[in-house]
Write an enzyme that holds these catalytic residues in place. Structure first.
Site, PDB file in Angstrom:
ATOM      1  N   HIS A 229       0.877  -1.178   0.000  1.00 37.95           N
ATOM      2  CA  HIS A 229       0.000   0.000   0.000  1.00 37.95           C
ATOM      3  C   HIS A 229       0.911   1.223   0.000  1.00 37.95           C
ATOM      4  CE1 HIS A 229      -3.780   1.981   0.669  1.00 37.95           C
ATOM      5  NE2 HIS A 229      -3.406   2.527   1.806  1.00 37.95           N
ATOM      6  N   TYR A 256      -6.569  10.104  -1.303  1.00 39.41           N
ATOM      7  CA  TYR A 256      -6.796  10.816  -0.049  1.00 39.41           C
ATOM      8  C   TYR A 256      -5.599  11.734   0.245  1.00 39.41           C
ATOM      9  CZ  TYR A 256      -3.871   7.053   2.029  1.00 39.41           C
ATOM     10  OH  TYR A 256      -2.865   6.168   2.312  1.00 39.41           O
ATOM     11  N   ASP A 543     -30.458 -17.596  16.513  1.00 38.40           N
ATOM     12  CA  ASP A 543     -31.895 -17.567  16.243  1.00 38.40           C
ATOM     13  C   ASP A 543     -32.156 -18.652  15.200  1.00 38.40           C
ATOM     14  OD1 ASP A 543     -34.536 -16.102  16.226  1.00 38.40           O
ATOM     15  OD2 ASP A 543     -33.973 -15.808  14.131  1.00 38.40           O
TER      16      ASP A 543
HETATM   17  C1  LIG Z   1       1.180   2.598   3.525  1.00 36.85           C
HETATM   18  C2  LIG Z   1       0.156   2.433   4.613  1.00 36.85           C
HETATM   19  C3  LIG Z   1      -0.646   3.491   4.988  1.00 36.85           C
HETATM   20  C4  LIG Z   1      -1.587   3.347   5.999  1.00 36.85           C
HETATM   21  N1  LIG Z   1      -2.359   4.412   6.345  1.00 36.85           N
HETATM   22  C5  LIG Z   1      -3.296   4.279   7.304  1.00 36.85           C
HETATM   23  C6  LIG Z   1      -4.103   5.378   7.700  1.00 36.85           C
HETATM   24  O1  LIG Z   1      -3.987   6.478   7.158  1.00 36.85           O
HETATM   25  N2  LIG Z   1      -5.024   5.202   8.680  1.00 36.85           N
HETATM   26  C7  LIG Z   1      -5.179   4.007   9.291  1.00 36.85           C
HETATM   27  O2  LIG Z   1      -6.030   3.902  10.168  1.00 36.85           O
HETATM   28  N3  LIG Z   1      -4.418   2.944   8.946  1.00 36.85           N
HETATM   29  C8  LIG Z   1      -3.479   3.054   7.982  1.00 36.85           C
HETATM   30  N4  LIG Z   1      -2.696   1.990   7.640  1.00 36.85           N
HETATM   31  C9  LIG Z   1      -2.920   0.715   8.320  1.00 36.85           C
HETATM   32  C10 LIG Z   1      -2.250   0.625   9.676  1.00 36.85           C
HETATM   33  O3  LIG Z   1      -0.912   0.998   9.572  1.00 36.85           O
HETATM   34  C11 LIG Z   1      -2.365  -0.811  10.163  1.00 36.85           C
HETATM   35  O4  LIG Z   1      -3.707  -1.232  10.075  1.00 36.85           O
HETATM   36  C12 LIG Z   1      -1.928  -0.999  11.591  1.00 36.85           C
HETATM   37  O5  LIG Z   1      -0.703  -0.379  11.801  1.00 36.85           O
HETATM   38  C13 LIG Z   1      -1.828  -2.474  11.905  1.00 36.85           C
HETATM   39  O6  LIG Z   1      -1.461  -2.631  13.226  1.00 36.85           O
HETATM   40  P1  LIG Z   1      -1.241  -4.068  13.855  1.00 36.85           P
HETATM   41  O7  LIG Z   1      -0.907  -3.872  15.267  1.00 36.85           O
HETATM   42  O8  LIG Z   1      -2.357  -4.956  13.503  1.00 36.85           O
HETATM   43  O9  LIG Z   1      -0.002  -4.679  13.027  1.00 36.85           O
HETATM   44  P2  LIG Z   1       1.544  -4.352  13.098  1.00 36.85           P
HETATM   45  O10 LIG Z   1       1.836  -2.935  13.306  1.00 36.85           O
HETATM   46  O11 LIG Z   1       2.138  -4.975  11.889  1.00 36.85           O
HETATM   47  O12 LIG Z   1       2.006  -5.120  14.384  1.00 36.85           O
HETATM   48  C14 LIG Z   1       2.149  -6.529  14.436  1.00 36.85           C
HETATM   49  C15 LIG Z   1       3.406  -6.829  15.228  1.00 36.85           C
HETATM   50  O13 LIG Z   1       3.448  -8.219  15.497  1.00 36.85           O
HETATM   51  C16 LIG Z   1       4.814  -8.571  15.571  1.00 36.85           C
HETATM   52  N5  LIG Z   1       4.932 -10.012  15.419  1.00 36.85           N
HETATM   53  C17 LIG Z   1       4.599 -10.750  14.341  1.00 36.85           C
HETATM   54  N6  LIG Z   1       4.896 -12.042  14.549  1.00 36.85           N
HETATM   55  C18 LIG Z   1       5.398 -12.127  15.801  1.00 36.85           C
HETATM   56  C19 LIG Z   1       5.896 -13.206  16.579  1.00 36.85           C
HETATM   57  N7  LIG Z   1       5.908 -14.445  16.097  1.00 36.85           N
HETATM   58  N8  LIG Z   1       6.332 -12.939  17.818  1.00 36.85           N
HETATM   59  C20 LIG Z   1       6.318 -11.689  18.321  1.00 36.85           C
HETATM   60  N9  LIG Z   1       5.877 -10.627  17.611  1.00 36.85           N
HETATM   61  C21 LIG Z   1       5.426 -10.844  16.361  1.00 36.85           C
HETATM   62  C22 LIG Z   1       5.415  -7.812  14.408  1.00 36.85           C
HETATM   63  O14 LIG Z   1       6.803  -7.660  14.552  1.00 36.85           O
HETATM   64  C23 LIG Z   1       4.660  -6.496  14.474  1.00 36.85           C
HETATM   65  O15 LIG Z   1       5.367  -5.497  15.165  1.00 36.85           O
HETATM   66  C24 LIG Z   1      -1.737   2.104   6.640  1.00 36.85           C
HETATM   67  C25 LIG Z   1      -0.926   1.037   6.265  1.00 36.85           C
HETATM   68  C26 LIG Z   1       0.006   1.186   5.261  1.00 36.85           C
HETATM   69  C27 LIG Z   1       0.834   0.009   4.870  1.00 36.85           C
END
Ligand SMILES: Cc1cc2nc3c(=O)[nH]c(=O)nc-3n(C[C@H](O)[C@H](O)[C@H](O)COP(=O)(O)OP(=O)(O)OC[C@H]3O[C@@H](n4cnc5c(N)ncnc54)[C@H](O)[C@@H]3O)c2cc1C
Length: 810
Positions: A229, A256, A543
């Site tokens: 993205h 956006y 339900d």
């Molecule tokens: C280019 C871009 C733009 C975006 N813009 C927006 C925006 O404007 N507004 C918005 O709301 N959202 C936006 N998003 C989305 C948003 O960034 C994500 O939805 C959000 O950061 C996801 O958070 P998370 O905690 O689910 O995942 P992550 O931030 O990926 O966290 C998951 C964590 O789990 C850890 N992990 C994985 N496996 C293991 C393991 N086995 N053991 C220990 N740790 C592990 C990883 O290291 C990671 O740090 C954007 C995303 C992108 C890519």
């Protein structure tokens, strides 16, 4: 301060230190859960979170989703100005409409917003420009304006939440990779890490795009795909007047914007999607083990369309210098919504697949998940985000990928009601599928099943003049009315093979079902009962109908999409000695109803068909062994006829041949919907959800307070403040589709849960939850259908055959 020691035990382990995991930890701490351990394989925010654009928009397609976003904003507002300020800027958000259809969508959303309590306004192109002065107004018909939208700093938010969690006792260990999840007897027991094992009773998989990989450690499928993205950041180029500029979305141009200092952030949803880090052609995710704190290569080719469109809306982008193009992967799910809840492994929760609105959602997701974990039940209706909405077919990474691509590439498209997705179809088909195709079936898809909406072959018998106005008339056919009328006047045959079917058996089956159902279901063998199962809040969790097949065996039939949900609900309350099994694929089902249904069936069967309403018998239909249930969802005499799947085609053709001389017509689900509206039969997930009690939903007739059952205590303590009401609109061509605001007593008092046209009563019908004082028969109401208030009134229900004489038949 960073924790170093890995404890050997914790009550709850959260895997993932992104905004999702830290928010859950923060909210668990607020609920007094101090024995929580958050494990992050690298640094906090080093997954998708650090490269987010940080926009926070709140309006979504359902009440609970929107409520979650509003909870997020409330939290960010609360944190702003404290020592853990997440950089929250409440600058307001604009969404432009550049086509008549988009403007209709915007007006429709403005209607929903009224019922969600969001202060969304409609504004002119010029008013939009006042709030976002860099924009060109050419082609803009109007816009929506939500003053409480904004943006924030994703990393600051994550660290703020982590600090809050730590203060509540949560331990956070970075550089600690979870390598395995210990499962015994269907429940989670602990996690393995690179630094040792930790025993625990709850694991939360908050692994973002790594969540599928983490799920596999416990044999659980989390259907998501990492998708690249992109957005760009410009160098400073604009003059600021000290205030903040609103965020701007222009979905017709796929883009956006938000301010970034004296420059802009600009991104969008490309028509050509780019799944990332998948193996070969099967679509399985295989993210490199060291992918943390990293971005992907800039992909200007793919971004070109967005860049060109951006210059149309904001001409200054032509000369703006780009600091960098951020290309980062993010987890997307097959329907573009979060993947939340307890998995099939007890104690293993997931909160991932945030589909590029994870920052907007994190506050609300963390709160809901913490309450779910601590309370043992979702705190509100979260069905549209519940992992159980994904059926077994999403175990296939390839199928998941096909859907994810379609959802991503059409992200900003207008979603017309009854629009059907096309990727990965057909997949699940009934034995009569070829017959349906040969007869011009228009198919819809639910839970992977191809289901008939209507047959083109019936169109000539319908009335084109009945086409509803506006969007409700888009995916519509005159055949729906013809099929409806055949069912009321002669007989109609419906393929209901996709119904989800569950069998509950064993010595403790009757006792379990009596404990879970609000109605008395352990009745004589051969009896069928309509019932609900309630959660502890007294809300309707399931339900369905329950049929007693034997002393120790019950068959449950529920909606196509609800099988996994209902089965999980029953299974989690079942003790030893009870088996709960999904038998959907074992049984085909044909629904035969109408005043001539008995004649049709009698001409194909020598069995005695006089058995009563809400009972079942084994009979033969032609050469086919059939379990016949005398039930109805359309309000006519007839049966649901179940046979083993391999007989399904024979059952269908036998009934068809038997019925043709008697005026039988094959019908689809859209006719069923119109028939059931006239009879006031509810749809779970729309008219009735886990947030309404049976009394509020008008299902009090099922409740047996004289026995003990889950949710009974809550029912006894509450007086229903709202009631599901039947409304009839003055204009029969104005058809409500769901979520439209309802005005009563001079204010917006509720919203439509479902609606449609009743071809027998010739009225536009809508169901709506209204405050008790406005729920009385004769109360004048108005429903906002696409920006126009249509007068109507609350009427007595059901509109058709209130005595049920047709059902009981002769
Ligand atoms: C280019 C871009 C733009 C975006 N813009 C927006 C925006 O404007 N507004 C918005 O709301 N959202 C936006 N998003 C989305 C948003 O960034 C994500 O939805 C959000 O950061 C996801 O958070 P998370 O905690 O689910 O995942 P992550 O931030 O990926 O966290 C998951 C964590 O789990 C850890 N992990 C994985 N496996 C293991 C393991 N086995 N053991 C220990 N740790 C592990 C990883 O290291 C990671 O740090 C954007 C995303 C992108 C890519």
């Amino acid at each position: 301060m960073v924790d170093r020691e890995l404890p050997s035990r914790a009550r709850c382990v959260i895997v993932g230190g992104g905004v999702g995991g830290t928010s859950i930890a923060y909210h668990l701490a607020e609920l007094g859960w101090s024995d929580v351990l958050l494990l992050e394989r690298s640094e906090l925010t080093s997954g998708s979170t650090f490269h987010s654009a940080g926009l926070v928009g709140q309006l979504r397609g359902s009440v609970s989703l929107t409520r979650m976003m509003m909870d997020s904003v409330e939290l960010y507002r609360r944190l702003a100005g404290t020592e853990h300020d997440p950089g929250w800027v409440e600058c307001g958000g604009i969404r432009l409409a550049c086509s008549p259809a988009r403007w209709e969508e915007t007006r429709r959303q403005a209607g929903w917003a009224k019922t969600f309590g969001l202060p969304l306004e409609l504004i002119s192109a010029e008013e939009a420009r006042e709030r976002f002065p860099l924009m060109e107004t050419g082609g803009v018909i109007g816009a929506s304006w939500l003053p409480t939208d904004g943006y924030l700093d994703p990393s600051r938010l994550t660290y703020a939440l982590a600090d809050g969690a730590r203060r509540g006792g949560c331990r956070i260990l970075t550089h600690t990779r979870v390598t395995g999840i210990e499962v015994r007897d269907g429940a989670v027991r602990g996690v393995r890490t690179e630094r040792g094992d930790v025993e625990c009773e709850v694991v939360v998989n908050a692994g973002g795009m790594f969540a599928a990989e983490v799920g596999r450690m416990a044999g659980v499928r989390v259907p998501l795909v990492p998708m690249a993205h992109e957005y760009l950041v410009t160098q400073p180029f604009r003059e600021r007047d000290g205030g903040h500029m609103a965020t701007l979305r222009d979905p017709d141009h796929l883009v956006y914007f938000r301010e970034e200092g004296d420059g802009l952030v600009m991104g969008g949803y490309e028509r050509r999607s780019a799944p990332w880090a998948l193996t070969g052609g099967d679509g399985l995710d295989a993210i490199p083990p060291d992918f943390n704190g990293r971005l992907l290569e800039e992909d200007w080719d793919r971004f070109e369309e967005i860049a060109v469109n951006a210059r149309v809306r904001v001409p200054a982008m032509e000369d703006a210098r780009v600091t960098r193009l951020i290309n980062g992967p993010e987890a997307f799910t097959p329907d573009g919504e979060f993947c939340l809840g307890e998995t099939d492994v007890r104690g293993l929760f997931v909160a991932a697949g945030f589909c590029a609105h994870g920052l907007a959602g994190a506050g609300g997701v963390g709160k809901a998940m913490a309450e779910w974990i601590a309370g043992g039940e979702p705190p509100m209706d979260l069905w549209r985000m519940d992992i159980r909405r994904f059926g077994a077919h999403y175990r296939s990474p390839r199928h998941t990928l096909a859907r994810v691509r379609e959802v991503y590439e059409t992200y900003y498209d207008i979603k017309f009601p009854y629009h059907e997705r096309s990727a990965g179809r057909p997949l699940r088909t009934s034995p009569a599928y070829e017959w349906h195709r040969a007869h011009g079936a228009a198919f819809g898809e639910k839970s992977g099943w191809e289901r008939v909406n209507w047959y083109a072959a019936n169109e000539a018998e319908g009335d084109e003049a009945l086409r509803p106005r506006g969007w409700a008339g888009r995916h519509w056919s005159p055949a729906i009315g013809a099929e409806h009328r055949a069912c009321r006047e002669a007989a109609a045959l419906f393929d209901e093979t996709s119904f989800a079917k569950i069998e509950v058996s064993g010595a403790g089956a009757a006792e379990l079902l009596e404990r879970l159902c609000d109605n008395h279901v352990a009745r004589d063998v051969g009896r069928v009962t309509y019932t609900q199962m309630l959660n502890r809040r007294g809300g309707v969790e399931c339900d369905f109908t329950v049929a007693r097949l034997a002393e120790d065996r019950f068959s449950i039939v529920t909606g196509t999409a609800f099988g996994r949900h209902d089965l999980a609900w029953i299974a989690r309350h079942a003790g030893p000695g009870v088996q709960v099994e999904d038998v959907t694929s074992r049984w085909a089902c044909a629904g035969l109803w109408g005043p001539r249904a008995r004649d049709v069936l009698a001409s194909a069967s020598t069995d005695d068909l006089s058995f009563g309403y809400m009972t079942l018998r084994d009979v033969a239909v032609g050469d086919v062994p059939v379990r016949a249930l005398r039930v109805t969802y359309v309000g006519e005499l007839g049966w649901e006829l179940y046979c083993p799947m391999e007989y399904g085609a024979a059952l269908w053709s036998t009934l068809w041949e038997a019925g043709r001389p008697l005026g039988l017509r094959a019908g689809g689900y859209r006719a069923i919907d119109s028939l059931r509206l006239e009879k006031g039969y509810r749809v779970w997930g729309a008219d009735v959800t886990p947030d309404e009690t049976p009394y509020e939903a008008g299902l009090g007739f099922c409740v047996r307070l004289e026995k003990d059952f889950l949710g009974r205590a809550a029912l006894e303590q509450s007086t229903p403040a709202r009631r599901l009401c039947c409304l009839v609109l003055g204009d029969p061509r104005a058809v409500a589709l769901g979520n439209e605001p309802v005005r009563a007593g001079g204010r917006v008092a509720g919203r439509v849960t479902s609606g449609g046209y009743g071809y027998t009563v010739e009225r536009s019908i809508a169901y709506a939850l209204l405050p008790a004082e406005q729920a009385e028969r004769g109360t004048p109401v108005a429903v906002e259908v696409f920006g126009e208030w249509v007068e109507g009134e609350v009427v007595a229900e059901p509109l058709f055959d209130p005595q049920g004489a047709r059902i009981r038949g002769g």
